[in-house]
Design an enzyme around this catalytic site. Sequence first.
Site, PDB file in Angstrom:
ATOM      1  N   GLU A   1      65.181  57.488  -5.302  1.00  0.00           N
ATOM      2  CA  GLU A   1      66.157  56.404  -5.385  1.00  0.00           C
ATOM      3  C   GLU A   1      67.399  56.894  -6.152  1.00  0.00           C
ATOM      4  O   GLU A   1      68.531  56.658  -5.756  1.00  0.00           O
ATOM      5  CB  GLU A   1      65.507  55.234  -6.114  1.00  0.00           C
ATOM      6  CG  GLU A   1      66.112  53.908  -5.764  1.00  0.00           C
ATOM      7  CD  GLU A   1      65.342  52.800  -6.454  1.00  0.00           C
ATOM      8  OE1 GLU A   1      64.196  53.020  -6.883  1.00  0.00           O
ATOM      9  OE2 GLU A   1      65.926  51.702  -6.559  1.00  0.00           O
TER      10      GLU A   1
ATOM     11  N   ARG B   1      48.012  61.108  -9.292  1.00  0.00           N
ATOM     12  CA  ARG B   1      46.885  60.217  -8.979  1.00  0.00           C
ATOM     13  C   ARG B   1      46.193  60.598  -7.675  1.00  0.00           C
ATOM     14  O   ARG B   1      45.039  60.216  -7.438  1.00  0.00           O
ATOM     15  CB  ARG B   1      47.341  58.751  -8.998  1.00  0.00           C
ATOM     16  CG  ARG B   1      47.366  58.210 -10.413  1.00  0.00           C
ATOM     17  CD  ARG B   1      48.185  56.967 -10.551  1.00  0.00           C
ATOM     18  NE  ARG B   1      49.583  57.303 -10.691  1.00  0.00           N
ATOM     19  CZ  ARG B   1      50.587  56.487 -10.434  1.00  0.00           C
ATOM     20  NH1 ARG B   1      50.344  55.270 -10.028  1.00  0.00           N
ATOM     21  NH2 ARG B   1      51.832  56.890 -10.589  1.00  0.00           N
TER      22      ARG B   1
HETATM   23  P1  AMP Z   1      56.982  56.987  -2.278  1.00  0.00           P
HETATM   24  O1  AMP Z   1      57.404  58.423  -2.249  1.00  0.00           O
HETATM   25  O2  AMP Z   1      58.141  56.049  -2.443  1.00  0.00           O
HETATM   26  O3  AMP Z   1      56.089  56.622  -1.111  1.00  0.00           O
HETATM   27  O4  AMP Z   1      56.151  56.775  -3.613  1.00  0.00           O
HETATM   28  C1  AMP Z   1      54.812  57.150  -3.680  1.00  0.00           C
HETATM   29  C2  AMP Z   1      54.467  57.791  -5.000  1.00  0.00           C
HETATM   30  O5  AMP Z   1      55.057  57.106  -6.110  1.00  0.00           O
HETATM   31  C3  AMP Z   1      52.970  57.746  -5.205  1.00  0.00           C
HETATM   32  O6  AMP Z   1      52.583  59.021  -5.724  1.00  0.00           O
HETATM   33  C4  AMP Z   1      52.737  56.625  -6.205  1.00  0.00           C
HETATM   34  O7  AMP Z   1      51.799  57.015  -7.166  1.00  0.00           O
HETATM   35  C5  AMP Z   1      54.099  56.357  -6.849  1.00  0.00           C
HETATM   36  N1  AMP Z   1      54.529  54.946  -6.759  1.00  0.00           N
HETATM   37  C6  AMP Z   1      55.570  54.466  -6.051  1.00  0.00           C
HETATM   38  N2  AMP Z   1      55.722  53.145  -6.207  1.00  0.00           N
HETATM   39  C7  AMP Z   1      54.720  52.747  -7.026  1.00  0.00           C
HETATM   40  C8  AMP Z   1      54.291  51.482  -7.542  1.00  0.00           C
HETATM   41  N3  AMP Z   1      54.938  50.347  -7.240  1.00  0.00           N
HETATM   42  N4  AMP Z   1      53.199  51.457  -8.329  1.00  0.00           N
HETATM   43  C9  AMP Z   1      52.531  52.590  -8.643  1.00  0.00           C
HETATM   44  N5  AMP Z   1      52.876  53.800  -8.190  1.00  0.00           N
HETATM   45  C10 AMP Z   1      53.957  53.901  -7.385  1.00  0.00           C
END
Ligand code: AMP
Length: 177
Positions: free
Chosen positions: A102, A65
């Site tokens: 996770e 995205r």
């Molecule tokens: P993080 O590495 O945990 O910061 O996760 C970010 C990535 O995971 C981004 O590329 C988001 O598109 C996706 N992502 C994580 N959590 C969500 C969520 N609750 N809703 C949509 N996309 C998420």
Amino acid sequence: MLSKKDLTDIANKIRNVPNFPKEGINFKDITPVLSDIEIFRKAVKQMAAPFMNSNIHIVVGIESRGFIFGVPIADCLNCGFVPVRKPGKLPCDTESVSYELEYGKDSLEIHKDAIEEGQNILIVDDLLATGGTAEATCKLISKSKGNIVGFTVMIELEFLLGREKLNQYNVHSLVKY
Ligand code: AMP
């Protein structure tokens, strides 16, 4: 500047999908933002706004995205776009970085010749959660000797504290939960 109405208009287009892709995750679905060109344009403009005078040479978008927002933001900033992709998708020589999820591990790749030493880089994604993806992208760009100026997202899940992993950078988000 983003008016309160613009911000509300954007926030109203973000759809909350409980328990997707698994139990306990509140997925933020951005597809209603994409299908409304006026709202999408507002989001893109406001994601780019703090960096208009930062002499950005390259926007780096994170699969997938981050590509959707990254290309029009690069257009706003009149600069090039470079994709950071999941393993095995880029055809030429790549740098790679692994990071913890996770459950288990994942990795991201960038073409070795995509960034020149010292270029000013803006990283783009749709959403900042724990910051693991953004942190891995920063490591990739540092390997390429790019100068990370900032990170811009439409949505920030503040309670997951992703910003703390990126505290040496200018992190900009529009809609915060
Ligand atoms: P993080 O590495 O945990 O910061 O996760 C970010 C990535 O995971 C981004 O590329 C988001 O598109 C996706 N992502 C994580 N959590 C969500 C969520 N609750 N809703 C949509 N996309 C998420």
